[in-house]
Scaffold this motif. Structure first.
Motif, PDB file in Angstrom:
ATOM      1  N   ASN A   1       0.856  -1.187   0.000  1.00  0.00           N
ATOM      2  CA  ASN A   1       0.000   0.000   0.000  1.00  0.00           C
ATOM      3  C   ASN A   1       0.898   1.244   0.000  1.00  0.00           C
ATOM      4  O   ASN A   1       1.149   1.871   1.035  1.00  0.00           O
ATOM      5  CB  ASN A   1      -0.935  -0.007   1.222  1.00  0.00           C
ATOM      6  CG  ASN A   1      -2.016   1.046   1.121  1.00  0.00           C
ATOM      7  OD1 ASN A   1      -1.931   1.961   0.298  1.00  0.00           O
ATOM      8  ND2 ASN A   1      -3.025   0.941   1.955  1.00  0.00           N
ATOM      9  N   GLU A   2       1.348   1.612  -1.200  1.00  0.00           N
ATOM     10  CA  GLU A   2       2.350   2.671  -1.296  1.00  0.00           C
ATOM     11  C   GLU A   2       1.817   4.025  -0.825  1.00  0.00           C
ATOM     12  O   GLU A   2       2.533   4.806  -0.199  1.00  0.00           O
ATOM     13  CB  GLU A   2       2.865   2.780  -2.736  1.00  0.00           C
ATOM     14  CG  GLU A   2       3.692   1.563  -3.122  1.00  0.00           C
ATOM     15  CD  GLU A   2       4.132   1.571  -4.574  1.00  0.00           C
ATOM     16  OE1 GLU A   2       4.018   2.623  -5.223  1.00  0.00           O
ATOM     17  OE2 GLU A   2       4.578   0.508  -5.040  1.00  0.00           O
ATOM     18  N   ARG A   3       0.553   4.320  -1.133  1.00  0.00           N
ATOM     19  CA  ARG A   3       0.005   5.626  -0.733  1.00  0.00           C
ATOM     20  C   ARG A   3      -0.115   5.725   0.787  1.00  0.00           C
ATOM     21  O   ARG A   3       0.092   6.786   1.373  1.00  0.00           O
ATOM     22  CB  ARG A   3      -1.355   5.880  -1.390  1.00  0.00           C
ATOM     23  CG  ARG A   3      -1.277   6.097  -2.885  1.00  0.00           C
ATOM     24  CD  ARG A   3      -2.534   6.742  -3.413  1.00  0.00           C
ATOM     25  NE  ARG A   3      -2.496   8.183  -3.316  1.00  0.00           N
ATOM     26  CZ  ARG A   3      -2.103   8.995  -4.288  1.00  0.00           C
ATOM     27  NH1 ARG A   3      -1.722   8.517  -5.440  1.00  0.00           N
ATOM     28  NH2 ARG A   3      -2.091  10.299  -4.098  1.00  0.00           N
ATOM     29  N   SER A   4      -0.444   4.620   1.432  1.00  0.00           N
ATOM     30  CA  SER A   4      -0.548   4.625   2.892  1.00  0.00           C
ATOM     31  C   SER A   4       0.841   4.779   3.524  1.00  0.00           C
ATOM     32  O   SER A   4       1.031   5.585   4.443  1.00  0.00           O
ATOM     33  CB  SER A   4      -1.200   3.329   3.366  1.00  0.00           C
ATOM     34  OG  SER A   4      -1.288   3.307   4.762  1.00  0.00           O
ATOM     35  N   ALA A   5       1.807   4.032   3.025  1.00  0.00           N
ATOM     36  CA  ALA A   5       3.171   4.152   3.543  1.00  0.00           C
ATOM     37  C   ALA A   5       3.703   5.571   3.338  1.00  0.00           C
ATOM     38  O   ALA A   5       4.428   6.106   4.188  1.00  0.00           O
ATOM     39  CB  ALA A   5       4.080   3.133   2.855  1.00  0.00           C
ATOM     40  N   ALA A   6       3.292   6.202   2.229  1.00  0.00           N
ATOM     41  CA  ALA A   6       3.752   7.580   1.973  1.00  0.00           C
ATOM     42  C   ALA A   6       3.211   8.553   3.013  1.00  0.00           C
ATOM     43  O   ALA A   6       3.899   9.498   3.414  1.00  0.00           O
ATOM     44  CB  ALA A   6       3.325   8.021   0.565  1.00  0.00           C
ATOM     45  N   VAL A   7       1.975   8.296   3.488  1.00  0.00           N
ATOM     46  CA  VAL A   7       1.420   9.150   4.546  1.00  0.00           C
ATOM     47  C   VAL A   7       2.251   8.971   5.827  1.00  0.00           C
ATOM     48  O   VAL A   7       2.637   9.947   6.475  1.00  0.00           O
ATOM     49  CB  VAL A   7      -0.071   8.821   4.819  1.00  0.00           C
ATOM     50  CG1 VAL A   7      -0.592   9.641   5.995  1.00  0.00           C
ATOM     51  CG2 VAL A   7      -0.920   9.080   3.581  1.00  0.00           C
TER      52      VAL A   7
END
Ligand code: COA
Length: 183
Positions: free
Chosen positions: A137-143
């Motif tokens: 989950n790249e977008r979650s890790a980015a947060v």
């Protein structure tokens, strides 16, 4: 009332049982987008299910402080953030988030999560806030990264989804790190 301004006409406010109809309508827009990435009990399909989720969080809030906050943009519920776990005795908590597709990529969730971290790590004096996400989950890790969290490890194959098991990342920020980053 009782809301915090984020950006672009977006506000953060408690999401409570009486919001069930609004929450159910939001889930109709968000369901397939969030399904792979959040707990299955969160992805309900009708008004009764949406109300049950809000009621469950309300009961848990009375018990331990676990709770939901909605993000509304232009008056429409587009997502939210939550205390997914709260352990007052040990000063640990876990936060989480979701958005419907149209609200993604507008910088809404990071400041909403920052407000939760301020509450937990500054106001309540907790020591540690965690973030759990599927490792793809790249977008979650980015947060988590934008919030200054550290990737502490991987719970291997801890996330079953549609017959396959995925690794789960555990990120965290400690109170002194959060305070230092803010100043
Ligand atoms: C995880 C999730 C909430 C992240 O949403 P997001 O919109 O990427 O995160 P933010 O709200 O912090 O916004 C950051 C994005 O807004 C963009 N943005 C636009 N205007 C901005 C502004 N004024 N300020 C900051 N960022 C802005 C950023 O560039 C960034 O987009 P990019 O990564 O494409 O460059 C979303 O992808 C989602 O709901 N996924 C499905 C459910 C899910 O995975 N939940 C988490 C379970 S662990």
């Amino acid at each position: 009332m009782f809301s915090l301004a984020l950006r672009d006409d977006a506000h953060l406010a408690p999401l409570e049982t009486w919001h069930a109809e609004e929450f159910a309508a939001h889930l109709d827009r968000a369901r397939e987008h969030i399904r792979p990435w959040v707990g299955p009990s969160f992805v309900t399909t009708d008004l009764a299910g949406a109300r049950a989720t809000l009621a469950r969080y309300a009961e848990r809030q009375a018990r331990d402080g676990t709770c939901l906050f909605g993000i509304r943009r232009g008056g429409t519920l587009v997502g939210g953030v939550m205390f997914a776990a709260v352990e007052a005795a040990t000063g640990n908590c876990e936060i989480g988030c979701w958005l419907e597709p149209a609200a993604e990529g507008h910088g809404l969730v990071t400041p909403a999560c920052a407000a939760l971290l301020d509450h937990a790590l500054v106001e309540r004096g907790f020591h540690r806030a965690e973030w759990h996400c599927r490792s793809d989950n790249e977008r979650s890790a980015a947060v988590a990264k934008r919030l200054g969290m550290t990737l502490e490890g991987l719970r291997r194959e801890a996330w079953p989804y549609e017959g396959k098991r995925y690794d789960k990342q555990v990120w965290a920020v400690l109170a002194p790190e959060w305070t230092a980053a803010k100043s």
